[in-house]
Design an enzyme around this catalytic site. Structure first.
Site, PDB file in Angstrom:
ATOM      1  CG  ASN A   9      -9.947   0.523  -2.328  1.00  0.00           C
ATOM      2  OD1 ASN A   9      -9.485  -1.120  -3.205  1.00  0.00           O
ATOM      3  ND2 ASN A   9     -10.265  -0.071  -1.577  1.00  0.00           N
ATOM      4  CE  LYS A  11     -12.719  -2.870  -1.479  1.00  0.00           C
ATOM      5  NZ  LYS A  11     -13.770  -3.201  -0.383  1.00  0.00           N
ATOM      6  CG  HIS A  99      -8.769  -1.013   3.097  1.00  0.00           C
ATOM      7  ND1 HIS A  99     -10.661  -2.555   3.388  1.00  0.00           N
ATOM      8  CD2 HIS A  99      -9.937  -0.207   1.632  1.00  0.00           C
ATOM      9  CE1 HIS A  99     -11.541  -1.901   2.709  1.00  0.00           C
ATOM     10  NE2 HIS A  99     -11.301  -0.623   1.897  1.00  0.00           N
ATOM     11  CD  GLU A 101     -12.130  -5.118   1.985  1.00  0.00           C
ATOM     12  OE1 GLU A 101     -11.198  -4.883   1.144  1.00  0.00           O
ATOM     13  OE2 GLU A 101     -13.084  -4.632   1.237  1.00  0.00           O
ATOM     14  CD  GLU A 171     -12.743   2.482   3.625  1.00  0.00           C
ATOM     15  OE1 GLU A 171     -13.603   3.326   2.333  1.00  0.00           O
ATOM     16  OE2 GLU A 171     -12.236   1.718   3.838  1.00  0.00           O
ATOM     17  N   GLY A 177     -19.184  -2.110   1.640  1.00  0.00           N
ATOM     18  CA  GLY A 177     -19.614  -3.082   0.191  1.00  0.00           C
ATOM     19  C   GLY A 177     -20.779  -3.663   0.800  1.00  0.00           C
ATOM     20  CB  SER A 212     -22.594   1.711   0.954  1.00  0.00           C
ATOM     21  OG  SER A 212     -22.198   0.719   0.795  1.00  0.00           O
TER      22      SER A 212
HETATM   23  P1  PGA Z   1     -17.638  -0.101  -0.737  1.00  0.00           P
HETATM   24  O1  PGA Z   1     -15.682   0.091  -0.117  1.00  0.00           O
HETATM   25  O2  PGA Z   1     -17.373   1.678  -1.575  1.00  0.00           O
HETATM   26  O3  PGA Z   1     -18.007  -0.683  -1.869  1.00  0.00           O
HETATM   27  O4  PGA Z   1     -18.573   0.137   0.561  1.00  0.00           O
HETATM   28  C1  PGA Z   1     -14.896   1.140   0.441  1.00  0.00           C
HETATM   29  C2  PGA Z   1     -13.323   0.799   0.644  1.00  0.00           C
HETATM   30  O5  PGA Z   1     -13.384  -0.635   1.167  1.00  0.00           O
HETATM   31  O6  PGA Z   1     -12.679   1.299   0.661  1.00  0.00           O
END
Ligand code: PGA
Length: 250
Positions: A9, A11, A99, A101, A171, A177, A212
């Protein structure tokens, strides 16, 4: 045996130059073996403006492409939105739905997520339904209740069978993140709860872990019985790191 899937992803990062470079590096790494012999599937989720560019760059490599979001509407006066049919037209096979976010920063409710999931499948896309608890919810021991409720909202909308033919990504919000990862045992516990919720129909549904994921922790996570790959954010922007994660799923 479920074929694992590792998704990157991207982003809201990059530009045409970095997107095509990253895609080209992955293709170069990935092309040492015939597509039919690969035991893992790789999918890239670039920003929507880079979809056709990335699709072109990975053509013939067996790497799939997906979008990070879609509209719940089929077409019409929805300024700024992108429909499932448009994503298919750009060469997408997958789309992320729900997601954290999108849920937190853009106010997507579980009902909206369910509608987007439905729209994705009506267009022929495979949704990756993202679910996960906040740190506070985990501290209050609500993890399984929160995650199963997020999945139930989609089951209520499209039916169990349709959820089971998609992909579910667990997740934990506190791990996205942040550099903090759920331990393999913590992740497996939630994945098992999801597997139980899906029942017989979901025995071969792919359940991904995200939050992460790095090359250094991927093997242990992917080694859990109900974890069938990963959804990777930050580490997917580095070709070698991401490719090493993909290899851990083999
Ligand atoms: P990350 O993000 O690996 O940077 O923690 C995962 C995601 O948001 O799908």
């Amino acid at each position: 045996m479920i074929k694992p899937l590792v998704a990157g992803n991207w982003k809201m990062h990059g530009n045409t130059e970095t997107a095509s470079h990253l895609a080209a590096q992955l293709v170069a790494q990935w092309s040492d073996r015939p597509v039919a012999e690969r035991s893992v599937e790789m999918v890239l989720f670039p920003p929507s403006v880079h979809l056709s560019l990335v699709k072109g760059a990975v053509a013939g490599s067996g790497i799939a492409v997906g979008a990070q979001n879609l509209s719940q509407h089929g077409s019409g006066a929805y300024t700024g939105e992108i429909s499932g049919d448009m994503l298919v037209d750009q060469g997408c096979d997958y789309v992320l739905v729900g997601h954290s976010e999108r849920r937190d920063l853009f106010g997507e409710s579980s009902a909206t997520v369910a509608e987007k999931f439905k729209a994705a499948q009506s267009s022929g896309l495979i949704p990756i339904l993202c679910v996960g608890e906040t740190l506070r919810q985990r501290q209050q021991e609500q993890t399984v209740a929160v995650v199963t409720a997020q999945i139930k909202a989609v089951i209520d909308c499209v039916g169990l069978h349709n959820v089971c033919r998609a992909v579910v990504a667990y997740e934990p919000v506190w791990a996205i993140g942040t550099g903090e990862t759920a331990s393999p045992e913590q992740a497996q516990q939630v994945h098992r709860a999801i597997r139980n919720q899906l029942g017989e129909v979901g025995l071969s549904t792919r359940l991904l872990y995200g939050g992460s994921v790095k090359a250094s922790n991927a093997a242990e996570l992917f080694g859990q019985p109900d974890i069938n790959g990963g959804l990777v954010g930050g580490a997917s922007l580095e070709a070698i790191e991401f490719f090493n994660i993909v290899k851990r799923a083999e």
